[in-house]
Design an enzyme around this catalytic site. Sequence first.
Site, PDB file in Angstrom:
ATOM      1  N   ASP A 174     -48.781  60.558  65.757  1.00 34.25           N
ATOM      2  CA  ASP A 174     -49.348  59.223  65.941  1.00 34.25           C
ATOM      3  C   ASP A 174     -48.305  58.136  65.676  1.00 34.25           C
ATOM      4  O   ASP A 174     -48.347  57.067  66.285  1.00 34.25           O
ATOM      5  CB  ASP A 174     -50.550  59.022  65.007  1.00 34.25           C
ATOM      6  N   ASP A 193     -52.053  64.753  63.353  1.00 36.38           N
ATOM      7  CA  ASP A 193     -53.476  64.499  63.609  1.00 36.38           C
ATOM      8  C   ASP A 193     -54.110  65.354  64.701  1.00 36.38           C
ATOM      9  O   ASP A 193     -55.201  65.881  64.531  1.00 36.38           O
ATOM     10  CB  ASP A 193     -53.685  63.030  63.976  1.00 36.38           C
ATOM     11  N   LYS A 194     -53.477  65.451  65.853  1.00 33.43           N
ATOM     12  CA  LYS A 194     -54.120  66.101  66.996  1.00 33.43           C
ATOM     13  C   LYS A 194     -53.908  67.601  67.033  1.00 33.43           C
ATOM     14  O   LYS A 194     -54.552  68.298  67.816  1.00 33.43           O
ATOM     15  CB  LYS A 194     -53.619  65.474  68.307  1.00 33.43           C
ATOM     16  N   CYS A 205     -49.126  62.447  57.004  1.00 33.17           N
ATOM     17  CA  CYS A 205     -49.330  61.222  56.216  1.00 33.17           C
ATOM     18  C   CYS A 205     -50.055  61.540  54.908  1.00 33.17           C
ATOM     19  O   CYS A 205     -51.045  62.271  54.896  1.00 33.17           O
ATOM     20  CB  CYS A 205     -50.147  60.212  57.005  1.00 33.17           C
ATOM     21  N   SER A 235     -56.643  54.336  63.902  1.00 35.04           N
ATOM     22  CA  SER A 235     -55.995  55.336  63.072  1.00 35.04           C
ATOM     23  C   SER A 235     -56.946  55.745  61.953  1.00 35.04           C
ATOM     24  O   SER A 235     -57.747  54.945  61.472  1.00 35.04           O
ATOM     25  CB  SER A 235     -54.715  54.765  62.464  1.00 35.04           C
TER      26      SER A 235
END
Length: 552
Positions: free
Chosen positions: A65, A107-108, A178, A466
């Site tokens: 991201d 994330d994905k 993150c 986000s």
Amino acid sequence: MRRAQWTALGLTPEDMEKPKIAIVNSSSDLASCFSHLDDIVGPLKQAIRAAGGIGFEVRTAAPSDAITSAGAAGQYILPSRDLIVGDIEVAAEGALLDGMVCLASCDKTTPAHLMAAGRLNIPTIVVACGYQPSGVFRGEHVDFEDVFLYAGHVASGRMTVADLAEMSSCAITGPGVCAGMGTANSMHIAAEALGMALPGSTPVLANGPRMWQTVAAAGQRIVELIDEDVRPRDILLPGAFRNAVTAMLAISGSVNTLKHLQAVAVEAGSDVDVYALFEELAPKVPLLTAVKPNGERRIDEFEAAGGTLALLRELGPMLDLDQPTVAGPTLGAAITAVAPVSSGVISPLDRPVASDVIRPLDRPLARHPGIVIVRGTLAPDGGVVKRTVTDDGVHRFSGPAKVYRSREEGIAGIRGGEVRPGQVLVLTGLGLRGSPGMGLTSAFVFALDGAGLGDQVAVVTDGQMSGLVNKGLVVAEVSPEGAVGGPLGLVRDGDVITVDVDTRTIDLDVPEAELAERRAALPALAAPTGCSWLSVYARTVSPLAQGATLSK
């Protein structure tokens, strides 16, 4: 042909008879999220071989991201999820492999790995490869979330580029995702709550001892799963999704988990309405932890307090404890186990009773839902609101609309002084098909915060946010999206919009007859042509209610 190719790779005739296992490595040199994954492959191969299998590394797209959002206004972020699923299908199904161990990071990747597991239905374990260590900026703790937030302050002129550059050089001190309760850590936790990650394996410090324990245990267990013929669709049952939604509400997880869990359900053929589950369970599930950006706790403190296993143990009375897991035992057995790594449970639950990081059910941090779905005349199919643990923001907001049709146009409006306190700022045309790919609108929200307007306006958008966004009153992922005739695309400057989080409503105060006239004048959205990935995505993506999967 396979034998000839594999012999050239050093496989023996005896190896040909062993289970063939994909090590799905969604890795890239583009971001620190993935920079340690290549080093995991070798030890994982060794663990698989020691257990009697053969591991083959296969690579996929690896979106970050932080990096991949730079181009095309963030439109590649969500579509990359489904590209990863296709990558895995081609490799695993094309080669008729027997199982998968998926190295999940940014994330994905985690939802994509879970979707591929559901689609292919071959034995699979998801290994969450950990969060990144954070740093110190001018004597204070700093992490990636802070850089994300203060970038908005630069956009509004309240922080210098030089100061932000200094902060960004300190924020991340190693590989991993993150270090907050954003989408990556939320989905790692969701994978364990679903039963698709080994109990006790999330969240975990990247390259920390528990990550390596998980890698070794996964290498052994995947071979056993193949022998036992335990497949993802044996695990991804309705009760598993109910457990995952309960966990997401208890941690106030990323709003992106809604569409990702729905997509996993679709790919697994599980008859589950994840959005309805969030609506049903939100009033019942208390908030048990407050990891940044929801509160002041850090993700390493959550891990030290027992992590997902400890959370699930506290949630026990609200869970389906008979759900199976990739470890073999039921979820109920896993959360009560104090056992060695060889059992498939990665760590015991020897946390202090006095620990305040993960609260018990009878002493929660708060009882309001951290994720709220609102519906009304502006969002007939729903929109999503994220609430903090303290929940000291605005619950009800009514005001005139100011409409923007891109995040860049909106940020320019902030800089130009167009945005005024009391307005409802509408970002429309950023949905799955209108963007296409669902534009990332977080930069606009952070710019508002940087301009000191975050608590004086409301934001309504059909774009995505986000998982780290937790500023002001924001209604995201409004459905149906504006570009396909949804009410959001009919809003004009000055129209009155009312959002009420407590009653879970969002309404547009414009007569239906007027809206009908506006809708009739709205040009039809032309299907994009060409072979680009975004064009293919726009032609095939289904609505959010189907998880934005490529099923059209």
